[in-house]
Design a protein around this motif. Structure first.
Motif, PDB file in Angstrom:
ATOM      1  N   LYS A  27     -14.321  20.100  68.408  1.00 42.68           N
ATOM      2  CA  LYS A  27     -13.146  19.694  67.637  1.00 42.68           C
ATOM      3  C   LYS A  27     -12.624  18.336  68.088  1.00 42.68           C
ATOM      4  CE  LYS A  27     -11.471  24.278  66.307  1.00 42.68           C
ATOM      5  NZ  LYS A  27     -10.332  25.233  66.342  1.00 42.68           N
ATOM      6  N   THR A  28     -12.642  18.088  69.376  1.00 44.03           N
ATOM      7  CA  THR A  28     -12.152  16.811  69.900  1.00 44.03           C
ATOM      8  C   THR A  28     -12.985  15.654  69.363  1.00 44.03           C
ATOM      9  OG1 THR A  28     -11.359  17.868  71.923  1.00 44.03           O
ATOM     10  CG2 THR A  28     -11.681  15.472  71.980  1.00 44.03           C
ATOM     11  N   SER A  30     -14.988  15.712  66.747  1.00 44.83           N
ATOM     12  CA  SER A  30     -14.903  15.680  65.290  1.00 44.83           C
ATOM     13  C   SER A  30     -13.644  14.947  64.831  1.00 44.83           C
ATOM     14  CB  SER A  30     -14.913  17.114  64.741  1.00 44.83           C
ATOM     15  OG  SER A  30     -14.845  17.115  63.337  1.00 44.83           O
ATOM     16  N   ILE A  31     -12.509  15.216  65.506  1.00 50.32           N
ATOM     17  CA  ILE A  31     -11.248  14.547  65.147  1.00 50.32           C
ATOM     18  C   ILE A  31     -11.346  13.044  65.400  1.00 50.32           C
ATOM     19  CG2 ILE A  31      -8.829  14.301  65.778  1.00 50.32           C
ATOM     20  CD1 ILE A  31      -8.807  17.346  66.301  1.00 50.32           C
ATOM     21  N   ARG A  34     -13.617  11.491  62.774  1.00 50.79           N
ATOM     22  CA  ARG A  34     -12.963  11.444  61.465  1.00 50.79           C
ATOM     23  C   ARG A  34     -11.973  10.282  61.395  1.00 50.79           C
ATOM     24  NH1 ARG A  34      -9.485  15.942  61.231  1.00 50.79           N
ATOM     25  NH2 ARG A  34      -7.777  14.519  61.712  1.00 50.79           N
ATOM     26  N   GLN A  35     -11.182  10.130  62.431  1.00 50.16           N
ATOM     27  CA  GLN A  35     -10.171   9.074  62.439  1.00 50.16           C
ATOM     28  C   GLN A  35     -10.824   7.686  62.372  1.00 50.16           C
ATOM     29  OE1 GLN A  35      -7.985  10.020  66.009  1.00 50.16           O
ATOM     30  NE2 GLN A  35      -6.550  11.374  64.937  1.00 50.16           N
ATOM     31  N   SER A  47     -14.657  17.832  57.545  1.00 47.31           N
ATOM     32  CA  SER A  47     -15.236  18.255  58.815  1.00 47.31           C
ATOM     33  C   SER A  47     -15.659  19.719  58.751  1.00 47.31           C
ATOM     34  CB  SER A  47     -14.233  18.067  59.955  1.00 47.31           C
ATOM     35  OG  SER A  47     -13.877  16.712  60.087  1.00 47.31           O
TER      36      SER A  47
END
Length: 432
Positions: A27-28, A30-31, A34-35, A47
């Motif tokens: 998750k880290t 992926s975030i 994405r940003q 995602s």
């Protein structure tokens, strides 16, 4: 040298309504990914953390993904099953993996992925975002493949198509030169050495005589074991050389490097040719490109008109409301002009201050007057909300038709005299 109109087409700006698909169980990470992708491409990111979420996302919106970034090994897809899903649904895919060996490379490359990036350094995230951006901008690069062997030509074309390039194929040097004349969007020529009508050296020389390096770059290819073949291509004006059989990653990197160089050249030219405030072409570009457009129209026995447009009472606007409001008004005015002339062959530039020049090749005086008058009326009726002020701008316009012997400078002087007469007659009018 031949001037190619595609040089003046807008550069890639992300306006794609599709999304980027990120498949990553962290998750880290992926975030963060994405940003970065959303910030640097303007595209939204979907995602997914597992194969189940991926399959749901694809089935829900199969046609909506411009590119996918896929972790090769997921908890519920440890053997590249997520990669198989994106590839089988026709989504260009970038693989991100922390484990890499010869077997992994083979497994990835068999699927004709766009690229793979290794999780092996602090630069990995930036490299991944860079690869995403290349996948989007490659669509803007048109490549001409020249090889007299149909099978090898099509194989190379397939490799380049998998990299999202637009590809054209021909079988001879003569056909290549003809295609360059016909297709103004070709930016790269990848040419074999051995061809029946002319060898790759001769083709490179002829291309270089006709087109400058910032418009067309040449890459030579050959299966020859003679190490001087590459030197021959470079001496003939090519910019790079690739030996065959290809190492796919080398092919991808060399093509990408040349495409990026062309893009950077276009960006530099765009900065040199654009007015910093309005984004329109500037005075320098108008006087560089304008005479060529006039000559092209004359060769086609077509008329050409030129106009000068001047915002009425602009100095008073600056004095009353300040230069910041004046700058905003210029931007809005320029945007309106640019939109108004879309669909018509034209060259529009800001000459300086509140003065703009318009060239209309292939248009008669009556047709030009009708079009420009519609624009003038539209501007007069257009309220321009700028900050705390609702401006009502008007424009005075001088129009001149070019004779068979007029230079662009002379035609502009005629248009300037017509503009002066329009202002003397009360402004907010067209005078020809």
């Amino acid at each position: 040298m031949t001037q190619r109109s595609a040089e003046y087409q807008p550069l890639f700006r992300p306006q794609d309504k599709r999304r980027v698909l990120v498949v990553e169980d962290s998750k880290t990470f992926s975030i963060a990914l994405r940003q970065m992708i959303e910030a640097e491409t303007g595209l939204k990111v979907t995602s997914c953390g597992c194969l189940k979420d991926l399959s749901t996302a694809i089935l829900r919106d199969q046609e909506g993904y411009a590119i996918a970034v896929v972790d090769l090994n997921l908890p519920d897809a440890p053997n590249g099953e997520a990669l198989d899903w994106t590839v089988s649904h026709g989504i260009p895919t970038i693989v991100f993996t922390g484990t890499f060996d010869a077997a992994t490379r083979t497994r990835i490359m068999e699927r004709e992925v766009f690229d793979y990036v290794l999780k092996d350094s602090e630069f990995a995230l930036g490299n991944l975002v860079g690869s995403v951006k290349r996948a989007l901008t490659n669509k803007e690069t048109r490549i001409l493949v020249v090889d007299d062997m149909t099978t090898t030509r099509r194989l190379l074309g397939q490799m380049l198509t998998s990299q999202q390039y637009s590809v054209v194929e021909v079988g001879s040097g003569a056909d290549a030169l003809m295609m360059l004349e016909q297709d103004q969007e070709i930016r790269l020529v990848v040419s074999d050495y051995n061809m029946p009508d002319m060898d790759g050296y001769e083709l490179a020389r002829r291309i270089r005589r006709r087109y400058p390096a910032e418009q067309v770059r040449v890459i030579g290819i050959s299966s020859s074991t003679d190490r001087t073949t590459s030197a021959g291509f470079l001496k003939a004006g090519a910019h790079d050389f690739i030996s065959r059989p290809f190492v796919l990653e080398e092919l991808q990197c060399r093509i990408a490097s040349n495409a990026e160089t062309l893009l950077r050249m276009r960006l530099l030219n765009d900065l040199a040719w654009r007015d910093y405030l309005t984004g329109l072409f500037n005075r320098r570009y108008f006087f560089e490109r304008g005479p060529k457009m006039v000559a092209e129209a004359r060769r086609a026995s077509q008329p050409t008109c030129v106009a000068i447009l001047d915002i009425d009472h602009f100095k008073l606007l600056n004095d009353e409301h300040g230069h910041d409001v004046g700058d905003d008004a210029l931007r809005i005015f320029a945007d309106h002009l640019g939109t108004s002339f879309e669909g018509h062959p034209h060259l529009l530039a800001r000459l300086g201050g509140e003065e703009f020049a318009l060239l209309l090749p292939g248009m008669s005086e009556s047709a030009a007057a009708m079009l420009i008058e519609e624009v003038r009326i539209g501007i007069a009726g257009l309220g321009m909300p700028v900050r705390h002020v609702n401006l009502g701008l008007t424009v005075s316009i001088g129009l001149a038709v070019m004779s068979a012997t007029d230079s662009l400078d002379l035609a502009l002087r005629k248009a300037d005299r017509a503009l002066y007469a329009a202002k003397q007659a009360g402004r907010n009018r067209l005078n020809a």
